[in-house]
Design a protein around this motif. Structure first.
Motif, PDB file in Angstrom:
ATOM      1  N   VAL A 180      49.166  10.308  59.001  1.00 12.87           N
ATOM      2  CA  VAL A 180      50.243  11.303  58.981  1.00 12.87           C
ATOM      3  C   VAL A 180      51.567  10.570  58.810  1.00 12.87           C
ATOM      4  CG1 VAL A 180      51.389  13.178  60.222  1.00 12.87           C
ATOM      5  CG2 VAL A 180      48.919  12.831  60.490  1.00 12.87           C
ATOM      6  N   CYS A 181      52.271  10.907  57.720  1.00 10.31           N
ATOM      7  CA  CYS A 181      53.554  10.255  57.434  1.00 10.31           C
ATOM      8  C   CYS A 181      54.394  11.211  56.583  1.00 10.31           C
ATOM      9  CB  CYS A 181      53.323   8.930  56.714  1.00 10.31           C
ATOM     10  SG  CYS A 181      52.342   9.091  55.230  1.00 10.31           S
ATOM     11  N   SER A 182      55.576  10.777  56.184  1.00 11.07           N
ATOM     12  CA  SER A 182      56.410  11.678  55.375  1.00 11.07           C
ATOM     13  C   SER A 182      56.120  11.451  53.891  1.00 11.07           C
ATOM     14  CB  SER A 182      57.891  11.471  55.687  1.00 11.07           C
ATOM     15  OG  SER A 182      58.302  10.216  55.203  1.00 11.07           O
ATOM     16  N   THR A 183      56.697  12.331  53.051  1.00 10.78           N
ATOM     17  CA  THR A 183      56.403  12.353  51.605  1.00 10.78           C
ATOM     18  C   THR A 183      56.511  10.962  50.980  1.00 10.78           C
ATOM     19  OG1 THR A 183      57.622  14.438  51.717  1.00 10.78           O
ATOM     20  CG2 THR A 183      56.876  13.728  49.536  1.00 10.78           C
ATOM     21  N   LYS A 184      57.605  10.261  51.309  1.00  5.26           N
ATOM     22  CA  LYS A 184      57.866   8.993  50.615  1.00  5.26           C
ATOM     23  C   LYS A 184      56.849   7.906  50.972  1.00  5.26           C
ATOM     24  CE  LYS A 184      61.270   7.007  53.833  1.00  5.26           C
ATOM     25  NZ  LYS A 184      60.998   7.800  55.038  1.00  5.26           N
ATOM     26  N   ASN A 185      56.094   8.118  52.037  1.00  8.53           N
ATOM     27  CA  ASN A 185      55.152   7.077  52.469  1.00  8.53           C
ATOM     28  C   ASN A 185      53.684   7.414  52.193  1.00  8.53           C
ATOM     29  OD1 ASN A 185      57.159   5.361  53.450  1.00  8.53           O
ATOM     30  ND2 ASN A 185      57.323   6.551  55.330  1.00  8.53           N
ATOM     31  N   LEU A 186      53.427   8.552  51.522  1.00 14.09           N
ATOM     32  CA  LEU A 186      52.039   8.950  51.283  1.00 14.09           C
ATOM     33  C   LEU A 186      51.287   7.894  50.459  1.00 14.09           C
ATOM     34  CD1 LEU A 186      52.592  12.740  50.477  1.00 14.09           C
ATOM     35  CD2 LEU A 186      51.473  11.816  52.512  1.00 14.09           C
ATOM     36  N   ASP A 187      51.943   7.381  49.411  1.00 14.88           N
ATOM     37  CA  ASP A 187      51.257   6.410  48.543  1.00 14.88           C
ATOM     38  C   ASP A 187      50.942   5.126  49.302  1.00 14.88           C
ATOM     39  OD1 ASP A 187      51.298   8.133  46.476  1.00 14.88           O
ATOM     40  OD2 ASP A 187      53.028   7.219  45.449  1.00 14.88           O
ATOM     41  N   THR A 188      51.897   4.693  50.151  1.00 16.58           N
ATOM     42  CA  THR A 188      51.639   3.477  50.942  1.00 16.58           C
ATOM     43  C   THR A 188      50.441   3.704  51.852  1.00 16.58           C
ATOM     44  OG1 THR A 188      53.963   2.911  50.919  1.00 16.58           O
ATOM     45  CG2 THR A 188      52.642   1.884  52.638  1.00 16.58           C
ATOM     46  N   ALA A 189      50.389   4.876  52.496  1.00 17.96           N
ATOM     47  CA  ALA A 189      49.279   5.162  53.415  1.00 17.96           C
ATOM     48  C   ALA A 189      47.942   5.074  52.674  1.00 17.96           C
ATOM     49  CB  ALA A 189      49.463   6.532  54.050  1.00 17.96           C
ATOM     50  N   ARG A 190      47.912   5.645  51.479  1.00 18.02           N
ATOM     51  CA  ARG A 190      46.649   5.596  50.709  1.00 18.02           C
ATOM     52  C   ARG A 190      46.368   4.162  50.264  1.00 18.02           C
ATOM     53  NH1 ARG A 190      48.989  10.284  47.994  1.00 18.02           N
ATOM     54  NH2 ARG A 190      48.272  12.159  49.076  1.00 18.02           N
ATOM     55  N   SER A 191      47.424   3.433  49.899  1.00 24.06           N
ATOM     56  CA  SER A 191      47.206   2.074  49.377  1.00 24.06           C
ATOM     57  C   SER A 191      46.674   1.127  50.451  1.00 24.06           C
ATOM     58  CB  SER A 191      48.497   1.515  48.766  1.00 24.06           C
ATOM     59  OG  SER A 191      49.374   1.131  49.811  1.00 24.06           O
ATOM     60  N   ILE A 192      46.915   1.428  51.713  1.00 29.44           N
ATOM     61  CA  ILE A 192      46.373   0.553  52.770  1.00 29.44           C
ATOM     62  C   ILE A 192      45.040   1.093  53.301  1.00 29.44           C
ATOM     63  CG2 ILE A 192      48.557  -0.512  53.450  1.00 29.44           C
ATOM     64  CD1 ILE A 192      48.708   1.470  55.791  1.00 29.44           C
ATOM     65  N   GLY A 193      44.513   2.113  52.638  1.00 33.95           N
ATOM     66  CA  GLY A 193      43.129   2.506  52.930  1.00 33.95           C
ATOM     67  C   GLY A 193      42.920   3.868  53.545  1.00 33.95           C
ATOM     68  N   ALA A 194      43.991   4.622  53.805  1.00 33.51           N
ATOM     69  CA  ALA A 194      43.775   5.943  54.414  1.00 33.51           C
ATOM     70  C   ALA A 194      42.947   6.813  53.471  1.00 33.51           C
ATOM     71  CB  ALA A 194      45.119   6.604  54.702  1.00 33.51           C
ATOM     72  N   ASP A 195      41.946   7.502  54.028  1.00 36.37           N
ATOM     73  CA  ASP A 195      41.115   8.383  53.207  1.00 36.37           C
ATOM     74  C   ASP A 195      41.864   9.666  52.874  1.00 36.37           C
ATOM     75  OD1 ASP A 195      38.400   6.918  53.320  1.00 36.37           O
ATOM     76  OD2 ASP A 195      39.081   6.951  55.400  1.00 36.37           O
ATOM     77  N   GLN A 196      42.652  10.136  53.836  1.00 34.59           N
ATOM     78  CA  GLN A 196      43.516  11.288  53.600  1.00 34.59           C
ATOM     79  C   GLN A 196      44.912  10.942  54.108  1.00 34.59           C
ATOM     80  OE1 GLN A 196      40.586  12.348  55.676  1.00 34.59           O
ATOM     81  NE2 GLN A 196      39.485  12.625  53.742  1.00 34.59           N
ATOM     82  N   ALA A 197      45.902  11.538  53.479  1.00 37.62           N
ATOM     83  CA  ALA A 197      47.273  11.361  53.981  1.00 37.62           C
ATOM     84  C   ALA A 197      47.912  12.739  54.080  1.00 37.62           C
ATOM     85  CB  ALA A 197      48.059  10.458  53.033  1.00 37.62           C
TER      86      ALA A 197
END
Ligand SMILES: NC(=O)c1ccc[n+]([C@@H]2O[C@H](COP(=O)([O-])OP(=O)(O)OC[C@H]3O[C@@H](n4cnc5c(N)ncnc54)[C@H](OP(=O)(O)O)[C@@H]3O)[C@@H](O)[C@H]2O)c1
Length: 311
Positions: A180-197
């Protein structure tokens, strides 16, 4: 040596770049030439003596330790007479806060147990980014959250210092991770392995009907009742940080805890770094002379990963 010194509690404005005596290692200590350090909320708590209880540990009227900085990476410059684990020239990283802080300086002395060898595949900056935030995430997920492979794990505050490690550590344990993060960090969350953001500015995860086996609240705020609604019947809620209101509720309802730095967990994290299972996310880098700026930036509460000091 140059160091960032504070002699009274206050805002980052009280921090001064000064020339101070280079420390000498005692029998169980190593002297490390610091190549990088990172900034943590713990530095801010000590700087401001906030919460007030901090003063019981760090000096009632004025700070007992005059150089902040807990996470460091550097090269061993000298070792005390009893030190067998390290030799001059070794590249190490660790958390010096249990031994009097002092990381925002050209050299720091601490008990040898504060450090482990730095893996060759990570930079000094990456290594310095790790100890406090990663060990908080590790102990939150593994020791308090009892994480198991295949579990559905949600990290709230997934884009900060603790959160970016938590996502990667949870994945390394074989969990299915929702960040769970804000719009600008969704890609980073996915890039470090999150299955869903989940974008917290668009969707309230506590109201979407999903259930999780483990929720780590690293940042942000939801009442504990909301978190409980999002847990599976045997799910576990772990709070490692977040807004003041969240911490106060946790204190009364789930029990507070503070990460305990130890060499065994540092070595555990070192293996994850070495195996490439964890890659520290570094937002900004500042020179030693700009520690105050770095702390102001961290205090704004929107760092993406870690804020690092380079020397
Ligand atoms: N228990 C312990 O031993 C221990 C140790 C270290 C830290 N902590 C605590 O853990 C907490 C997190 O530390 P940290 O180093 O990760 O902090 P941090 O790096 O400063 O966290 C910043 C991140 O939080 C995100 N964030 C801010 N508001 C949010 C919200 N409402 N919902 C979700 N994400 C939000 C920001 O993302 P956006 O910019 O997208 O909003 C930003 O990426 C702090 O409260 C700290 O005191 C505890």
């Amino acid at each position: 040596m140059k160091a960032i010194v504070y002699i009274k509690y206050g805002s980052p404005d009280v921090l001064e770049l000064k020339e101070v005596a280079k420390p000498t290692p005692k029998d169980n200590e190593v002297l490390v030439k610091v190549h990088a350090a990172s900034v943590n909320s713990g530095d801010l708590h000590l700087l401001r003596a906030d919460p007030f209880l901090v003063r019981l540990m760090s000096g009632l009227l004025k700070p007992k330790f005059n150089i902040l900085g807990t996470d460091v990476a550097g090269r061993v410059e000298a070792v005390g007479g009893n030190v067998k684990q390290f030799q001059v020239g070794d590249e190490v990283f660790g958390n010096v806060s249990p031994y009097g802080w002092g990381g925002f300086a050209e050299y720091v002395c601490a008990n040898a147990d504060a450090f482990v060898l730095k893996p060759a595949n990570v930079t000094f900056e990456e290594a310095a980014a790790m100890p406090m935030a990663a060990i908080t995430a590790l102990q939150g997920l593994r020791d308090h959250g009892k994480i198991q492979p295949g579990q559905k794990v949600l990290i709230n505050g997934a884009s900060g210092g603790v959160g970016t490690f938590a996502v990667q550590i949870a994945k390394s344990f074989g969990a299915e991770v929702t960040a769970v993060c804000s719009t600008k960090n969704l890609d980073t969350a996915r890039s470090i392995g999150a299955d869903q953001a989940i974008d917290y500015t668009q969707e309230d995860f506590t109201k979407n009907g999903q259930r999780y086996d483990l929720i780590l609240a690293a940042n942000g705020y939801h009442p504990i009742s909301d978190y409980k609604r999002s847990l599976s019947p045997k799910g576990i809620y772990v709070m490692s940080g977040g807004s003041g209101a969240q911490m106060i509720q946790a204190m009364f309802q789930v029990g507070p805890w503070v990460a305990q730095t130890n060499q065994k967990d540092l070595a555990f994290m070192k293996e994850l770094l070495e195996a490439g299972k964890v890659k520290p996310v570094i937002d900004r880098r500042y020179p030693l002379s700009e520690v105050a700026e770095a702390m102001r930036y961290l205090e704004e509460g929107h760092a993406k990963g870690k804020v690092v000091i380079t020397l």
